[in-house]
Motif scaffolding. Structure first.
Motif, short mmCIF file in Angstrom:
data_model
loop_
_atom_site.label_atom_id
_atom_site.label_comp_id
_atom_site.label_asym_id
_atom_site.label_seq_id
_atom_site.Cartn_x
_atom_site.Cartn_y
_atom_site.Cartn_z
N HIS A 289 28.14 -36.05 21.08
CA HIS A 289 27.47 -37.41 21.89
C HIS A 289 28.31 -36.94 22.79
CE1 HIS A 289 26.60 -41.63 22.39
NE2 HIS A 289 28.19 -41.72 22.33
N ARG A 290 29.63 -36.48 22.84
CA ARG A 290 30.54 -36.71 24.37
C ARG A 290 29.43 -35.28 25.46
NH1 ARG A 290 34.68 -35.33 21.77
NH2 ARG A 290 34.71 -32.88 22.55
N ILE A 291 29.09 -35.03 24.90
CA ILE A 291 28.50 -33.63 25.97
C ILE A 291 26.74 -33.61 26.00
CG2 ILE A 291 27.29 -31.66 26.12
CD1 ILE A 291 29.08 -30.73 23.99
N MET A 292 25.98 -35.07 24.71
CA MET A 292 25.47 -35.50 25.51
C MET A 292 24.90 -36.79 26.58
SD MET A 292 22.36 -33.63 24.65
CE MET A 292 21.36 -34.46 24.38
N ARG A 293 25.95 -37.70 26.59
CA ARG A 293 26.24 -38.43 27.71
C ARG A 293 26.53 -38.02 28.99
NH1 ARG A 293 25.27 -43.16 27.55
NH2 ARG A 293 26.90 -44.05 28.65
N SER A 294 27.08 -36.73 28.95
CA SER A 294 27.85 -36.28 30.09
C SER A 294 26.76 -35.31 30.91
CB SER A 294 28.52 -34.63 30.16
OG SER A 294 29.79 -35.83 29.65
N CYS A 295 25.55 -34.99 30.13
CA CYS A 295 24.47 -34.52 30.58
C CYS A 295 23.58 -35.84 31.43
CB CYS A 295 23.95 -33.59 29.61
SG CYS A 295 21.99 -33.10 30.37
N GLN A 296 23.66 -37.35 30.53
CA GLN A 296 22.68 -38.40 31.06
C GLN A 296 23.39 -39.07 32.08
OE1 GLN A 296 22.89 -40.34 27.30
NE2 GLN A 296 21.06 -39.23 26.33
N ARG A 297 24.44 -38.95 32.80
CA ARG A 297 25.72 -39.75 33.56
C ARG A 297 25.37 -38.36 34.50
NH1 ARG A 297 30.43 -40.07 30.27
NH2 ARG A 297 30.39 -42.18 29.19
N GLU A 302 21.56 -29.40 32.39
CA GLU A 302 21.26 -29.16 31.22
C GLU A 302 22.17 -28.22 30.54
OE1 GLU A 302 16.96 -30.31 31.60
OE2 GLU A 302 17.30 -32.00 31.25
N ASP A 303 21.09 -26.73 31.86
CA ASP A 303 22.55 -25.54 30.90
C ASP A 303 23.32 -25.90 30.59
OD1 ASP A 303 22.04 -22.69 31.05
OD2 ASP A 303 23.39 -22.88 32.67
N VAL A 304 24.09 -26.06 31.43
CA VAL A 304 25.99 -26.34 30.94
C VAL A 304 26.11 -27.27 29.54
CG1 VAL A 304 28.23 -27.25 30.99
CG2 VAL A 304 27.24 -26.07 33.47
N ARG A 305 24.86 -28.36 29.46
CA ARG A 305 24.83 -28.98 28.36
C ARG A 305 24.64 -28.02 27.04
NH1 ARG A 305 19.02 -31.68 27.55
NH2 ARG A 305 19.09 -30.34 27.32
N ASP A 306 23.67 -26.85 27.29
CA ASP A 306 23.15 -26.23 25.98
C ASP A 306 24.40 -25.84 25.64
OD1 ASP A 306 20.81 -27.20 26.05
OD2 ASP A 306 19.13 -25.78 27.18
N ARG A 307 24.64 -24.70 26.58
CA ARG A 307 25.70 -23.62 26.94
C ARG A 307 27.15 -24.76 25.35
NH1 ARG A 307 26.90 -21.55 32.39
NH2 ARG A 307 28.99 -20.01 30.51
N LEU A 308 26.99 -25.77 25.82
CA LEU A 308 28.39 -26.52 25.29
C LEU A 308 28.05 -26.94 23.35
CD1 LEU A 308 29.68 -29.06 28.16
CD2 LEU A 308 31.07 -26.80 26.81
#
Length: 361
Positions: A289-297, A302-308
Motif C-alpha cells: 500500500h505504501r509503495i502504491m501510494r508513493s507512485c500515485q503521488r 512506475e518502473d521503481v514501483r514495480d521493482r520495489l
C-alpha cells in the motif's frame, strides 16, 4: 553480581548491559524455561539444600557443593535471559578457586541464597503469567494496550485470584509479589539505539530482584502494545508486537527446523491464522500500500514501483516458506528504507512533489 541489575526502558525497547531488546523479549525467554528444564534446576537445588552442612564443611565436601552450584548455574545460562543479565556466580567464579573454605564459606552461602531467590522468582512469575496469558489475554476480543491493562486489572482482582496468582497458601515457598523492589528509578536522556543520534527520556531502573525486572519488562511491554502468546502447536511462548491474535509462532519448528512452527501446524491440521491475524501478511500488505501510494503521488516512477513490489514479494515468499525472518525481522525487512536500499534506489524526499508552474499561467 546478579544483585545489581540496571536497565533502561526506552519507548518500546529495553536496554540491558548495553544491548537493546524489544520489551517482553527477555520475559519470553524466561517463560520458555519448560517444565522439564525447571524441574531439573529446582530438584537439583533442593538436593543441594538438603545436603547443605550446618557447620563449616571439609574441603572435599565443599568442592562437591561448589560443583553442584556451578552445574545449576550452567542450566540457567542455557537461556537467553541469563546470558544477558548474567548469573550470580558469573563474575566471581574464579574467587572460589583460589580461596580456602574458611575464607569463602560466607560468600558461598550468600551465593546459594541468591540462586534460591532466582528459582523462586522463575516459578512464581512463569506460572502466574502463564495463567494470565492462557485465560485472559488469549480470550480478548481486541488486543490493545487499554485491553491488556483492563485484563491485568481483572486478573489481579478476580474473586479467584488466589487460585491463579502464585502465593504461599497454595504454593509453599513461592509468591508472585505485587510490590516491586527497586533500588532506584530515574529519568535520564538516552540514545534510542547506539549511534542513531536520536534520543528519548528513558526510565532508569536498578534492582536486585529477578521478578521485579520481569514484571517491568512484561508490563511495560503490554503498555507498548507487545504481548506474549502461547503457540497452540509447539506450546512455546512467543512475542507479538502488533496486537494480532495469531495462534502459531514463527520460530523454527522443533520437528523440522527448515520450516516454521506455523508452517508445520498448517501441514498437520490445515488450519492457519486468518490474514487479519497474520503479522507477516499484514506487514507485507502495508508495504504494498505504501509503495502504491508513493507512485500515485508521483514521488516514484512506475518502473521503481514495480521493482520495489517485486522485491517485497520475494521477501514475503521467503518468509512464508522458511523460518528465515521472525515477525519483527520481517517488519524491518519491509521498511521503506530497507526496500529502497535492497533495490539500489535513492529514497524519494518526504512529502508530495512540488507542482510544476504553467508558463502561460
Amino acid at each position: 553480581m546478579f544483585s545489581d541489575i540496571t536497565f533502561y526502558v526506552k519507548g518500546n525497547t529495553i536496554e540491558v548491559n548495553e544491548q537493546d531488546f524489544l520489551l517482553g523479549e527477555l520475559t519470553e525467554s524466561c517463560m520458555n524455561i519448560n517444565d522439564d528444564q525447571f524441574h531439573e534446576i529446582y530438584f537439583s537445588f533442593e538436593k543441594l539444600k538438603k545436603e547443605f552442612p550446618t557447620e563449616l564443611p571439609e574441603q572435599e565436601e565443599y568442592d562437591k557443593l561448589k560443583e553442584e552450584i556451578f552445574r545449576i548455574d550452567s542450566l540457567l545460562r542455557v537461556h537467553k535471559i541469563f546470558q544477558v543479565l548474567g548469573t550470580p556466580i558469573e563474575t566471581i567464579k574464579s574467587y572460589f578457586e583460589n580461596k580456602s573454605v574458611l575464607e569463602s564459606w560466607d560468600m558461598f552461602c550468600q551465593l546459594c541464597n541468591e540462586y534460591n531467590g532466582i528459582i523462586i522468582d522463575i516459578y512464581s512469575f512463569n506460572v502466574t503469567i502463564n495463567r494470565f496469558i492462557t485465560q485472559w489475554i488469549r480470550n480478548l476480543k481486541k488486543c490493545s494496550p487499554d485491553d491488556y491493562a483492563a485484563a491485568y486489572y481483572d486478573f489481579l482482582f478476580s474473586p479467584l485470584a488466589y487460585k491463579y496468582i502464585v502465593n504461599p497458601l497454595y504454593d509453599e515457598g513461592f509468591i508472585y509479589s505485587n510490590t516491586e523492589f527497586l533500588s532506584s528509578l530515574n529519568l535520564v536522556p538516552r540514545e534510542t539505539i547506539e549511534g542513531s543520534g536520536k534520543y528519548v527520556i528513558a526510565e532508569y531502573y536498578h534492582t536486585s530482584i529477578l521478578q521485579s525486572f520481569l514484571k517491568i519488562d512484561y508490563l511495560k511491554g503490554l503498555m507498548a502494545g507487545h504481548s506474549i502468546r502461547k503457540c497452540e502447536h509447539c506450546k512455546r511462548f512467543f512475542l507479538v508486537t502488533n496486537g494480532y491474535k495469531t495462534r502459531f509462532c514463527d520460530k523454527p519448528s522443533l520437528e523440522d527446523p527448515k520450516f516454521t512452527c506455523k508452517q508445520i501446524a498448517y501441514r498437520k491440521t490445515h488450519t492457519r491464522d486468518s490474514n487479519d491475524n497474520n503479522p507477516k501478511y499484514q506487514t507485507y500488505k502495508k508495504a504494498v500500500h505504501r509503495i502504491m501510494r508513493s507512485c500515485q503521488r508521483g514521488t516514484i516512477t512506475e518502473d521503481v514501483r514495480d521493482r520495489l513490489l517485486s522485491k517485497a514479494e520475494a521477501i514475503y515468499h521467503t518468509s512464508a516458506t522458511s523460518p528465515k525472518y521472525s515477525d519483527h525481522e520481517f517488519e524491518e525487512q519491509m521498511s521503506s528504507d530497507n526496500l529502497y536500499k535492497l533495490c539500489s534506489i535513492e529514497p524519494p524526499k518526504r512529502g508530495r512533489p512540488k507542482a510544476v508552474k504553467n508558463e502561460n499561467g
